[in-house]
Design a protein around this motif. Sequence first.
Motif, PDB file in Angstrom:
ATOM      1  N   UNK A 132     -35.000  -4.315 -26.568  1.00 35.08           N
ATOM      2  CA  UNK A 132     -36.400  -3.956 -26.950  1.00 35.08           C
ATOM      3  C   UNK A 132     -36.442  -2.309 -26.854  1.00 35.08           C
ATOM      4  N   UNK A 133     -37.422  -1.820 -27.453  1.00 38.27           N
ATOM      5  CA  UNK A 133     -37.479  -0.395 -27.269  1.00 38.27           C
ATOM      6  C   UNK A 133     -36.635   0.486 -28.163  1.00 38.27           C
ATOM      7  N   UNK A 134     -36.551   1.668 -28.333  1.00 34.16           N
ATOM      8  CA  UNK A 134     -35.728   2.650 -29.023  1.00 34.16           C
ATOM      9  C   UNK A 134     -35.427   3.829 -28.391  1.00 34.16           C
ATOM     10  N   UNK A 135     -34.522   4.654 -28.703  1.00 30.35           N
ATOM     11  CA  UNK A 135     -34.161   5.859 -28.131  1.00 30.35           C
ATOM     12  C   UNK A 135     -33.882   5.877 -26.520  1.00 30.35           C
TER      13      UNK A 135
ATOM     14  N   UNK B 108     -31.181  -3.384 -23.180  1.00 32.72           N
ATOM     15  CA  UNK B 108     -30.742  -4.554 -23.704  1.00 32.72           C
ATOM     16  C   UNK B 108     -30.196  -5.462 -22.521  1.00 32.72           C
ATOM     17  N   UNK B 109     -30.094  -6.672 -22.863  1.00 34.12           N
ATOM     18  CA  UNK B 109     -29.582  -7.638 -22.198  1.00 34.12           C
ATOM     19  C   UNK B 109     -28.585  -8.392 -22.730  1.00 34.12           C
ATOM     20  N   UNK B 110     -27.352  -8.745 -21.853  1.00 39.75           N
ATOM     21  CA  UNK B 110     -26.565  -9.728 -22.433  1.00 39.75           C
ATOM     22  C   UNK B 110     -26.732 -10.785 -21.474  1.00 39.75           C
ATOM     23  N   UNK B 111     -26.928 -12.095 -21.871  1.00 42.88           N
ATOM     24  CA  UNK B 111     -27.312 -13.046 -20.676  1.00 42.88           C
ATOM     25  C   UNK B 111     -26.351 -14.364 -21.301  1.00 42.88           C
ATOM     26  N   UNK B 112     -26.048 -15.178 -20.038  1.00 37.54           N
ATOM     27  CA  UNK B 112     -25.717 -16.538 -20.409  1.00 37.54           C
ATOM     28  C   UNK B 112     -25.867 -17.307 -19.474  1.00 37.54           C
ATOM     29  N   UNK B 113     -26.091 -18.685 -19.886  1.00 37.39           N
ATOM     30  CA  UNK B 113     -26.497 -19.818 -18.990  1.00 37.39           C
ATOM     31  C   UNK B 113     -25.210 -20.544 -18.522  1.00 37.39           C
ATOM     32  N   UNK B 114     -25.340 -20.910 -17.407  1.00 38.94           N
ATOM     33  CA  UNK B 114     -23.916 -21.479 -16.692  1.00 38.94           C
ATOM     34  C   UNK B 114     -24.235 -22.843 -16.358  1.00 38.94           C
ATOM     35  N   UNK B 115     -23.724 -24.078 -16.464  1.00 40.64           N
ATOM     36  CA  UNK B 115     -24.104 -25.026 -15.563  1.00 40.64           C
ATOM     37  C   UNK B 115     -23.112 -25.259 -14.347  1.00 40.64           C
ATOM     38  N   UNK B 116     -23.441 -25.915 -13.490  1.00 34.89           N
ATOM     39  CA  UNK B 116     -22.484 -26.296 -12.398  1.00 34.89           C
ATOM     40  C   UNK B 116     -22.865 -27.620 -11.671  1.00 34.89           C
ATOM     41  N   UNK B 117     -21.800 -28.050 -11.017  1.00 31.25           N
ATOM     42  CA  UNK B 117     -22.234 -29.355 -10.126  1.00 31.25           C
ATOM     43  C   UNK B 117     -22.778 -29.130  -8.860  1.00 31.25           C
ATOM     44  N   UNK B 118     -23.876 -29.971  -8.610  1.00 31.19           N
ATOM     45  CA  UNK B 118     -24.585 -29.528  -7.552  1.00 31.19           C
ATOM     46  C   UNK B 118     -24.458 -30.573  -6.153  1.00 31.19           C
ATOM     47  N   UNK B 119     -23.110 -31.145  -6.302  1.00 33.19           N
ATOM     48  CA  UNK B 119     -22.682 -31.954  -5.125  1.00 33.19           C
ATOM     49  C   UNK B 119     -23.758 -33.031  -4.694  1.00 33.19           C
ATOM     50  N   UNK B 120     -24.509 -33.548  -5.462  1.00 32.12           N
ATOM     51  CA  UNK B 120     -25.487 -34.495  -5.236  1.00 32.12           C
ATOM     52  C   UNK B 120     -25.372 -35.479  -6.354  1.00 32.12           C
ATOM     53  N   UNK B 121     -24.268 -35.253  -7.281  1.00 37.77           N
ATOM     54  CA  UNK B 121     -24.268 -36.247  -8.253  1.00 37.77           C
ATOM     55  C   UNK B 121     -24.761 -35.610  -9.693  1.00 37.77           C
ATOM     56  N   UNK B 122     -25.477 -34.624  -9.502  1.00 40.32           N
ATOM     57  CA  UNK B 122     -26.127 -34.128 -10.795  1.00 40.32           C
ATOM     58  C   UNK B 122     -25.625 -32.730 -11.232  1.00 40.32           C
TER      59      UNK B 122
ATOM     60  N   UNK C 119     -26.548  -8.937 -17.575  1.00 39.34           N
ATOM     61  CA  UNK C 119     -26.106  -7.402 -17.651  1.00 39.34           C
ATOM     62  C   UNK C 119     -27.392  -7.024 -18.256  1.00 39.34           C
ATOM     63  N   UNK C 120     -28.102  -5.913 -17.566  1.00 42.57           N
ATOM     64  CA  UNK C 120     -28.973  -5.157 -18.260  1.00 42.57           C
ATOM     65  C   UNK C 120     -28.683  -3.804 -18.382  1.00 42.57           C
ATOM     66  N   UNK C 121     -28.809  -3.331 -19.650  1.00 42.35           N
ATOM     67  CA  UNK C 121     -28.289  -2.016 -19.992  1.00 42.35           C
ATOM     68  C   UNK C 121     -29.422  -1.225 -20.587  1.00 42.35           C
ATOM     69  N   UNK C 122     -29.554   0.027 -19.819  1.00 37.21           N
ATOM     70  CA  UNK C 122     -30.741   1.039 -20.478  1.00 37.21           C
ATOM     71  C   UNK C 122     -29.874   2.459 -20.464  1.00 37.21           C
TER      72      UNK C 122
ATOM     73  N   UNK D 276     -27.282   2.991 -30.089  1.00 37.07           N
ATOM     74  CA  UNK D 276     -28.523   3.691 -29.780  1.00 37.07           C
ATOM     75  C   UNK D 276     -29.007   4.092 -28.401  1.00 37.07           C
ATOM     76  N   UNK D 277     -27.965   3.792 -27.732  1.00 41.33           N
ATOM     77  CA  UNK D 277     -28.108   4.258 -26.100  1.00 41.33           C
ATOM     78  C   UNK D 277     -27.152   5.494 -25.951  1.00 41.33           C
ATOM     79  N   UNK D 278     -27.850   6.427 -25.063  1.00 41.15           N
ATOM     80  CA  UNK D 278     -26.995   7.502 -24.742  1.00 41.15           C
ATOM     81  C   UNK D 278     -27.164   7.238 -23.166  1.00 41.15           C
TER      82      UNK D 278
END
Length: 227
Positions: A35-38, A43-57, A65-68, A222-224
């Motif tokens: 978002x934005x300019x100058x 900017x953000x680089x995001x990922x969604x990661x699953x994991x076992x919750x030890x309750x069978x689910x 990571x958010x960079x400005x 576009x970032x300094x």
Amino acid sequence: MVRWWGFPVLFGLLAAASLSTTPAGAAEPWSVECTGSGPARRCSASTVQGYANNRGGRGEVVVSLVRDAACTTLHVVFDGPVDLDRPVTLAVDGAARQAFYTSADLSLLAQALDEGWALRDAPVEFARFLADAHGGAMPGIEPADEMLNRFAAVKEQRRAGVACAPMRRLLPAMMQGRTLRLEFSAEPRSATQVYHWPGLTRRSVEVALDGLAAALEGASIGLVANH
């Protein structure tokens, strides 16, 4: 003087960033949004990661990571409340762990640094830091700055964030690493249980770092920046 009262404000900024950059789902390993300019570009680089919750689910976390123009910060959003009385840590490829602390923990540490206290029942790393700071074992280093370098990683029940200073140390490892391992404990379902085994609430999430460097390079256009 350390502005110990400022840590809630610090985490307020981290929390706002983590919430605003949470995608509904990540079609690619790292999803980039800007978002934005100058000077105002973020900017953000995001990922969604699953994991076992030890309750069978299954559960999931969002890592961003958010960079400005100032720096890069790291944000984690949990899908449920975590137990703040137990450790929350992350490590790259099994190296030294970055611990997270509550805003109250950090405020107390900063006040102890300002006023020359020793802390009882505090993390070992806090005691060592205060002993070095009060004993003059940091020649040429401003203790307040060193405190931010080591400990400005904050946790709340549904989110956690690593601020600019410690990320300057952590980011190169993430850019070159293979796996980010996040460990935490889910909040127990009941505060009063006849039998409770801590292992039942312990969670471990492994996030592949492949593609992160390319995603952040694209986000940097576009970032300094001073990362």
